[in-house]
Each structure stands twice: as structure tokens, then as C-alpha cells.
Design a protein around this motif. Structure first.
Motif, mmCIF file in Angstrom:
data_model
loop_
_atom_site.group_PDB
_atom_site.id
_atom_site.type_symbol
_atom_site.label_atom_id
_atom_site.label_comp_id
_atom_site.label_asym_id
_atom_site.label_seq_id
_atom_site.Cartn_x
_atom_site.Cartn_y
_atom_site.Cartn_z
ATOM 1 N N GLU A 157 -64.016 -30.053 -10.328
ATOM 2 C CA GLU A 157 -63.984 -30.110 -8.858
ATOM 3 C C GLU A 157 -63.118 -28.975 -8.295
ATOM 4 O O GLU A 157 -63.498 -28.332 -7.313
ATOM 5 C CB GLU A 157 -63.437 -31.458 -8.419
ATOM 6 C CG GLU A 157 -63.435 -31.650 -6.904
ATOM 7 C CD GLU A 157 -62.933 -33.025 -6.503
ATOM 8 O OE1 GLU A 157 -62.867 -33.291 -5.288
ATOM 9 O OE2 GLU A 157 -62.604 -33.824 -7.407
ATOM 10 N N ARG A 158 -61.959 -28.724 -8.932
ATOM 11 C CA ARG A 158 -61.104 -27.627 -8.457
ATOM 12 C C ARG A 158 -61.801 -26.285 -8.609
ATOM 13 O O ARG A 158 -61.712 -25.416 -7.728
ATOM 14 C CB ARG A 158 -59.778 -27.623 -9.234
ATOM 15 C CG ARG A 158 -58.844 -28.768 -8.878
ATOM 16 C CD ARG A 158 -57.446 -28.493 -9.398
ATOM 17 N NE ARG A 158 -57.429 -28.358 -10.847
ATOM 18 C CZ ARG A 158 -57.230 -29.359 -11.701
ATOM 19 N NH1 ARG A 158 -57.032 -30.583 -11.236
ATOM 20 N NH2 ARG A 158 -57.211 -29.155 -12.998
ATOM 21 N N THR A 159 -62.514 -26.120 -9.728
ATOM 22 C CA THR A 159 -63.245 -24.862 -9.927
ATOM 23 C C THR A 159 -64.333 -24.687 -8.880
ATOM 24 O O THR A 159 -64.528 -23.595 -8.323
ATOM 25 C CB THR A 159 -63.850 -24.824 -11.333
ATOM 26 O OG1 THR A 159 -62.821 -24.985 -12.314
ATOM 27 C CG2 THR A 159 -64.572 -23.509 -11.574
ATOM 28 N N GLY A 160 -65.064 -25.783 -8.610
ATOM 29 C CA GLY A 160 -66.095 -25.705 -7.568
ATOM 30 C C GLY A 160 -65.507 -25.378 -6.206
ATOM 31 O O GLY A 160 -66.069 -24.578 -5.444
ATOM 32 N N LEU B 214 -74.091 -18.982 -12.188
ATOM 33 C CA LEU B 214 -73.853 -18.953 -13.632
ATOM 34 C C LEU B 214 -72.460 -19.479 -13.969
ATOM 35 O O LEU B 214 -72.281 -20.225 -14.935
ATOM 36 C CB LEU B 214 -74.033 -17.525 -14.146
ATOM 37 C CG LEU B 214 -74.065 -17.340 -15.671
ATOM 38 C CD1 LEU B 214 -75.204 -18.146 -16.281
ATOM 39 C CD2 LEU B 214 -74.245 -15.858 -16.012
ATOM 40 N N ILE B 215 -71.455 -19.119 -13.156
ATOM 41 C CA ILE B 215 -70.092 -19.603 -13.391
ATOM 42 C C ILE B 215 -70.036 -21.116 -13.221
ATOM 43 O O ILE B 215 -69.372 -21.832 -13.995
ATOM 44 C CB ILE B 215 -69.113 -18.898 -12.437
ATOM 45 C CG1 ILE B 215 -68.910 -17.443 -12.867
ATOM 46 C CG2 ILE B 215 -67.764 -19.613 -12.429
ATOM 47 C CD1 ILE B 215 -68.296 -17.274 -14.233
ATOM 48 N N ALA B 216 -70.706 -21.632 -12.188
ATOM 49 C CA ALA B 216 -70.733 -23.082 -11.987
ATOM 50 C C ALA B 216 -71.404 -23.782 -13.173
ATOM 51 O O ALA B 216 -70.954 -24.845 -13.632
ATOM 52 C CB ALA B 216 -71.458 -23.413 -10.682
ATOM 53 N N GLU B 217 -72.472 -23.174 -13.692
ATOM 54 C CA GLU B 217 -73.167 -23.749 -14.848
ATOM 55 C C GLU B 217 -72.277 -23.734 -16.088
ATOM 56 O O GLU B 217 -72.214 -24.722 -16.831
ATOM 57 C CB GLU B 217 -74.455 -22.962 -15.094
ATOM 58 C CG GLU B 217 -75.300 -23.504 -16.232
ATOM 59 C CD GLU B 217 -76.580 -22.693 -16.434
ATOM 60 O OE1 GLU B 217 -77.259 -22.912 -17.452
ATOM 61 O OE2 GLU B 217 -76.887 -21.848 -15.563
ATOM 62 N N GLU C 43 -61.568 -15.104 -13.215
ATOM 63 C CA GLU C 43 -62.172 -16.427 -13.389
ATOM 64 C C GLU C 43 -62.987 -16.492 -14.683
ATOM 65 O O GLU C 43 -62.943 -17.501 -15.412
ATOM 66 C CB GLU C 43 -63.070 -16.744 -12.188
ATOM 67 C CG GLU C 43 -63.757 -18.093 -12.253
ATOM 68 C CD GLU C 43 -62.789 -19.251 -12.140
ATOM 69 O OE1 GLU C 43 -63.175 -20.374 -12.491
ATOM 70 O OE2 GLU C 43 -61.637 -19.029 -11.707
ATOM 71 N N LEU C 44 -63.718 -15.431 -14.998
ATOM 72 C CA LEU C 44 -64.494 -15.414 -16.241
ATOM 73 C C LEU C 44 -63.582 -15.447 -17.460
ATOM 74 O O LEU C 44 -63.862 -16.162 -18.434
ATOM 75 C CB LEU C 44 -65.383 -14.167 -16.267
ATOM 76 C CG LEU C 44 -66.279 -13.999 -17.489
ATOM 77 C CD1 LEU C 44 -67.226 -15.188 -17.628
ATOM 78 C CD2 LEU C 44 -67.066 -12.705 -17.405
ATOM 79 N N LYS C 45 -62.483 -14.692 -17.419
ATOM 80 C CA LYS C 45 -61.542 -14.712 -18.547
ATOM 81 C C LYS C 45 -60.925 -16.096 -18.717
ATOM 82 O O LYS C 45 -60.702 -16.559 -19.840
ATOM 83 C CB LYS C 45 -60.457 -13.660 -18.325
ATOM 84 C CG LYS C 45 -60.956 -12.231 -18.469
ATOM 85 C CD LYS C 45 -59.808 -11.240 -18.288
ATOM 86 C CE LYS C 45 -60.309 -9.813 -18.462
ATOM 87 N NZ LYS C 45 -59.218 -8.817 -18.274
#
Length: 230
Positions: A132-135, A14-17, A80-82
Motif C-alpha cells: 500500500e505504501r509503495t502504491g 511494471l513497478i506495481a506488478e 525505487e527499482l534498486k
């Protein structure tokens, strides 16, 4: 696979989406497409928060050693969500300000068109790098979670082995105590038997001495009496 692991995988997906939707939103100029992306993000963010809450409830059921490691992962996931929520708000505010600015610009100026196209290309590159950094962070977090889970399983295995060793030592100690008790009872029995035999031997000796004394008395007493009479 446990329920907590399922929640972790759902949350990571879900975070990746959400990250991908935010990246597309930052690159999108079509109002209808932006509206669709905002609707998807608005629906996904509460779902991610709900998954975090479910994960928190599952973590409470873990053992203290596992709970500490999973609490750290929950804190990272919440942060990460915030960050995504803040980035989403900034993106919407930025697009709103750009929309207001575009109404006052002369869109027919070729120089300005080139500048806008260059800015959009740069934003596209920045967003691609950010995605890319988030992934990479999510992949690294998942790897750390797997390593932590493996370490926890190894610790539990070691504790189980140590528990079995302690139980075996305790059983051997009980057997040793039982053997010592039996040996002590046997020794006491032998001592009592030796004491009884000694008492019997002393009694026989006394009887023998008395019998010898009486025999000597009876042997010499008549002789003495006859000598006195003569």
C-alpha cells in the motif's frame, strides 16, 4: 501522448506488478508458486531497467528546462527499482533460510504450528502495508510528474507569449526607424530647398541694387556732364 509518457506509464505499471509479485512471494509457501513468481520477477526487473534506459534516451532530446525536471524523476525511479531489487533478494534469502530451518523443526508440535501461523499472518500484514505504501508513493510520484508537466507547459506558453511580444516590439522599432529615416530625408530636402530659395533671393536683391545703381548713374550722369560743359 508522447513516447516518454508511454514509457512512464509502462514503467509505473511494471513497478506495481513487480511490487505485487514480491508481496505474494513473501506470503507464498508453495514451492511451485514461488518458482513461478520468481520467474516473473526475474523477467520484469530487466524490462524495468530497459524502460529506464529508454526514458533516459528520450529525456536527452528534451529542452534544458524540461530535462532537469525529468532527470529528477528518473533518479527517483532508479532508486525505487534498486529498492525493489534489494527487497527481492532479501525475500529470496529469507525464504531460503526459512526452508533450511524448517527441515530441522518438528512440524508436529502444535505450539510451533500456532507460532508459525502467527508469524505468517504478521508478515502478510506487513507486506500488505508495504504494498500500500509503495502504491501511494507511485501515485504521488505520478501526481508530481503531472504537475511538473503542467508547469513546464505553462512556462513554455509564457515564453512563447514573451517571444511574440518581443517580435512585435522589434517590428515596431524597425517601422519607427524607417519613419525617422523618411522624416530625416524630408527635412534635408526642405533645408536644401530653403537654401536654394535664399540664394536666389539674395541674387535677385543684388541684381535689383545693381539695376538701381546703374539707373541712378544714368539719370544723373548726363546732367553733371552738361553742367560742366556750360
Amino acid at each position: 501522448m508522447s513516447l516518454l509518457e508511454q514509457y512512464e506509464q509502462q514503467y509505473a505499471s511494471l513497478i506495481a506488478e513487480i511490487t505485487a509479485h514480491i508481496g505474494r512471494l513473501q506470503q507464498q509457501n508453495n514451492n511451485s508458486e514461488r518458482h513461478d513468481l520468481c520467474s516473473k520477477i526475474d523477467a520484469s526487473l530487466p524490462e524495468a531497467q530497459e524502460l529506464l534506459e529508454q526514458m533516459g534516451l528520450e529525456v536527452r532530446e528534451l529542452s534544458p528546462s524540461q530535462r532537469s525536471s525529468f532527470n529528477g524523476k528518473l533518479q527517483v525511479a532508479q532508486a525505487e527499482l534498486k529498492r525493489l531489487q534489494a527487497e527481492y533478494r532479501q525475500t529470496k534469502d529469507k525464504q531460503r533460510s526459512q526452508a533450511n530451518a524448517f527441515t530441522t523443526l518438528d512440524l508436529g508440535d502444535s505450539y510451533e504450528d500456532v507460532s508459525i501461523s502467527t508469524d505468517q499472518r504478521q508478515r502478510l500484514l506487513d507486506n500488505s502495508e508495504r504494498i500500500e505504501r509503495t502504491g501511494n508513493r507511485l501515485t504521488e510520484g505520478y501526481r508530481v510528474a503531472l504537475e511538473t508537466e503542467q508547469m513546464g507547459a505553462q512556462v513554455l506558453s509564457d515564453l512563447h507569449h514573451q517571444r511574440e511580444t518581443l517580435q512585435g516590439a522589434r517590428a515596431r522599432l524597425r517601422e519607427t526607424n524607417a519613419e525617422l529615416g523618411r522624416a530625416s530625408r524630408t527635412l534635408n530636402t526642405m533645408m536644401l530647398r530653403a537654401l536654394r530659395e535664399k540664394v536666389v533671393l539674395y541674387g535677385v536683391g543684388v541684381c535689383f541694387v545693381v539695376a538701381v545703381g546703374v539707373s541712378l548713374y544714368l539719370t544723373f550722369a548726363p546732367s553733371s556732364t552738361s553742367a560742366v560743359t556750360s
